[in-house]
Motif scaffolding. Sequence first.
Motif, PDB file in Angstrom:
ATOM      1  N   ASN A   1       0.801  -1.222   0.000  1.00 39.51           N
ATOM      2  CA  ASN A   1       0.000   0.000   0.000  1.00 39.51           C
ATOM      3  C   ASN A   1       0.836   1.276   0.000  1.00 39.51           C
ATOM      4  N   ARG A   2       2.095   1.201  -0.398  1.00 37.93           N
ATOM      5  CA  ARG A   2       2.939   2.395  -0.397  1.00 37.93           C
ATOM      6  C   ARG A   2       2.626   3.340  -1.551  1.00 37.93           C
ATOM      7  N   GLY A   3       2.093   2.816  -2.644  1.00 34.60           N
ATOM      8  CA  GLY A   3       1.706   3.660  -3.763  1.00 34.60           C
ATOM      9  C   GLY A   3       2.859   4.287  -4.509  1.00 34.60           C
ATOM     10  N   ARG A   4       3.970   3.612  -4.571  1.00 40.41           N
ATOM     11  CA  ARG A   4       5.138   4.121  -5.297  1.00 40.41           C
ATOM     12  C   ARG A   4       5.400   3.244  -6.518  1.00 40.41           C
ATOM     13  N   ASN A   5       6.119   3.811  -7.454  1.00 40.36           N
ATOM     14  CA  ASN A   5       6.545   3.065  -8.632  1.00 40.36           C
ATOM     15  C   ASN A   5       7.462   1.923  -8.182  1.00 40.36           C
ATOM     16  N   VAL A   6       7.352   0.780  -8.823  1.00 38.04           N
ATOM     17  CA  VAL A   6       8.137  -0.384  -8.425  1.00 38.04           C
ATOM     18  C   VAL A   6       9.637  -0.127  -8.607  1.00 38.04           C
ATOM     19  N   ARG A   7      10.012   0.682  -9.573  1.00 39.56           N
ATOM     20  CA  ARG A   7      11.438   1.008  -9.760  1.00 39.56           C
ATOM     21  C   ARG A   7      11.976   1.803  -8.580  1.00 39.56           C
ATOM     22  N   ARG A   8      11.162   2.700  -8.062  1.00 35.83           N
ATOM     23  CA  ARG A   8      11.570   3.495  -6.891  1.00 35.83           C
ATOM     24  C   ARG A   8      11.705   2.599  -5.661  1.00 35.83           C
ATOM     25  N   VAL A   9      10.788   1.659  -5.513  1.00 38.65           N
ATOM     26  CA  VAL A   9      10.858   0.714  -4.397  1.00 38.65           C
ATOM     27  C   VAL A   9      12.139  -0.118  -4.504  1.00 38.65           C
ATOM     28  N   MET A  10      12.450  -0.582  -5.718  1.00 37.50           N
ATOM     29  CA  MET A  10      13.666  -1.372  -5.923  1.00 37.50           C
ATOM     30  C   MET A  10      14.910  -0.552  -5.594  1.00 37.50           C
ATOM     31  N   GLN A  11      14.897   0.719  -5.902  1.00 36.98           N
ATOM     32  CA  GLN A  11      16.034   1.591  -5.584  1.00 36.98           C
ATOM     33  C   GLN A  11      16.198   1.747  -4.080  1.00 36.98           C
ATOM     34  N   GLU A  12      15.092   1.908  -3.360  1.00 34.79           N
ATOM     35  CA  GLU A  12      15.147   2.032  -1.899  1.00 34.79           C
ATOM     36  C   GLU A  12      15.656   0.734  -1.268  1.00 34.79           C
ATOM     37  N   VAL A  13      15.215  -0.393  -1.799  1.00 36.42           N
ATOM     38  CA  VAL A  13      15.677  -1.689  -1.299  1.00 36.42           C
ATOM     39  C   VAL A  13      17.177  -1.829  -1.562  1.00 36.42           C
ATOM     40  N   LYS A  14      17.614  -1.420  -2.733  1.00 40.69           N
ATOM     41  CA  LYS A  14      19.035  -1.499  -3.097  1.00 40.69           C
ATOM     42  C   LYS A  14      19.899  -0.689  -2.128  1.00 40.69           C
ATOM     43  N   GLU A  15      19.462   0.521  -1.824  1.00 41.91           N
ATOM     44  CA  GLU A  15      20.224   1.367  -0.899  1.00 41.91           C
ATOM     45  C   GLU A  15      20.324   0.725   0.479  1.00 41.91           C
ATOM     46  N   PHE A  16      19.222   0.181   0.962  1.00 42.40           N
ATOM     47  CA  PHE A  16      19.231  -0.452   2.280  1.00 42.40           C
ATOM     48  C   PHE A  16      20.131  -1.681   2.293  1.00 42.40           C
ATOM     49  N   ILE A  17      19.986  -2.531   1.290  1.00 39.10           N
ATOM     50  CA  ILE A  17      20.749  -3.784   1.247  1.00 39.10           C
ATOM     51  C   ILE A  17      22.247  -3.523   1.128  1.00 39.10           C
ATOM     52  N   ARG A  18      22.628  -2.562   0.318  1.00 42.44           N
ATOM     53  CA  ARG A  18      24.056  -2.266   0.166  1.00 42.44           C
ATOM     54  C   ARG A  18      24.673  -1.835   1.486  1.00 42.44           C
ATOM     55  N   GLY A  19      23.966  -1.028   2.233  1.00 42.89           N
ATOM     56  CA  GLY A  19      24.473  -0.596   3.535  1.00 42.89           C
ATOM     57  C   GLY A  19      24.506  -1.735   4.542  1.00 42.89           C
ATOM     58  N   TRP A  20      23.453  -2.542   4.572  1.00 37.09           N
ATOM     59  CA  TRP A  20      23.357  -3.615   5.553  1.00 37.09           C
ATOM     60  C   TRP A  20      24.404  -4.699   5.297  1.00 37.09           C
ATOM     61  N   ILE A  21      24.547  -5.099   4.038  1.00 33.96           N
ATOM     62  CA  ILE A  21      25.548  -6.121   3.719  1.00 33.96           C
ATOM     63  C   ILE A  21      26.957  -5.558   3.885  1.00 33.96           C
ATOM     64  N   GLY A  22      27.136  -4.284   3.591  1.00 32.88           N
ATOM     65  CA  GLY A  22      28.441  -3.665   3.817  1.00 32.88           C
ATOM     66  C   GLY A  22      28.852  -3.729   5.283  1.00 32.88           C
ATOM     67  N   TYR A  23      27.896  -3.578   6.182  1.00 30.19           N
ATOM     68  CA  TYR A  23      28.193  -3.641   7.610  1.00 30.19           C
ATOM     69  C   TYR A  23      28.491  -5.075   8.054  1.00 30.19           C
ATOM     70  N   PHE A  24      27.719  -6.028   7.575  1.00 31.84           N
ATOM     71  CA  PHE A  24      27.873  -7.418   7.996  1.00 31.84           C
ATOM     72  C   PHE A  24      28.657  -8.265   6.991  1.00 31.84           C
ATOM     73  N   ARG A  25      29.512  -7.669   6.198  1.00 31.95           N
ATOM     74  CA  ARG A  25      30.179  -8.397   5.125  1.00 31.95           C
ATOM     75  C   ARG A  25      31.158  -9.449   5.616  1.00 31.95           C
ATOM     76  N   ALA A  26      31.630  -9.366   6.849  1.00 30.15           N
ATOM     77  CA  ALA A  26      32.588 -10.336   7.368  1.00 30.15           C
ATOM     78  C   ALA A  26      31.928 -11.665   7.728  1.00 30.15           C
ATOM     79  N   VAL A  27      30.627 -11.685   7.777  1.00 29.13           N
ATOM     80  CA  VAL A  27      29.888 -12.863   8.220  1.00 29.13           C
ATOM     81  C   VAL A  27      29.528 -13.744   7.026  1.00 29.13           C
TER      82      VAL A  27
END
Length: 172
Positions: free
Chosen positions: A54-80
């Motif tokens: 129900n966010r009402g955003r374009n799917v490309r924008r959602v994918m971009q937001e997911v990409k930003e989050f994942i890159r940061g999260w995996i960057g932090y936990f990359r040693a695991v």
Amino acid sequence: MNTEKSKVTSIFAQKEFKFLGFCLGRNGSGTYIRVHRKSLAKAKGKLKLLTKRNRGRNVRRVMQEVKEFIRGWIGYFRAVDMKRTLMSWDKWLRRRLRMYIWKQWKKSKTKVANLRKLGVPADKTYRWGNSRLGYWRIAGSHVLKCSITNERLAAVGYFSILNYYESLHLCG
């Protein structure tokens, strides 16, 4: 002072030891570092929030937001070593995005037309386009997996969690 966070103890004496989102484990070959279960649950909750229907955003924008989050999260936990976890998350996230796209098509007429554009046979497009099954159930159906393929998602801008994790581990 927070007594939950401030204590002196052996990391193996306490079962739920957590430090900066990490915890340690033991197996036959020794001690290893892993992501704490609370950190995993928090990250998956954030992904669930980013891909809500129900966010009402374009799917490309959602994918971009997911990409930003994942890159940061995996960057932090990359040693695991968490390849198996990320493999299941990748599969789950693709299904969430298919569900998001299906919800955006809204009307049966639009669903039928879009399935037809994606190359689904006419008899299946009518049956699935007018289906009253839930969004999550249809997102996991054979028809949607074959029409909104992983390659099509990647072409639109899907960021593969597993591929990014593996590329970081190949570099060092």
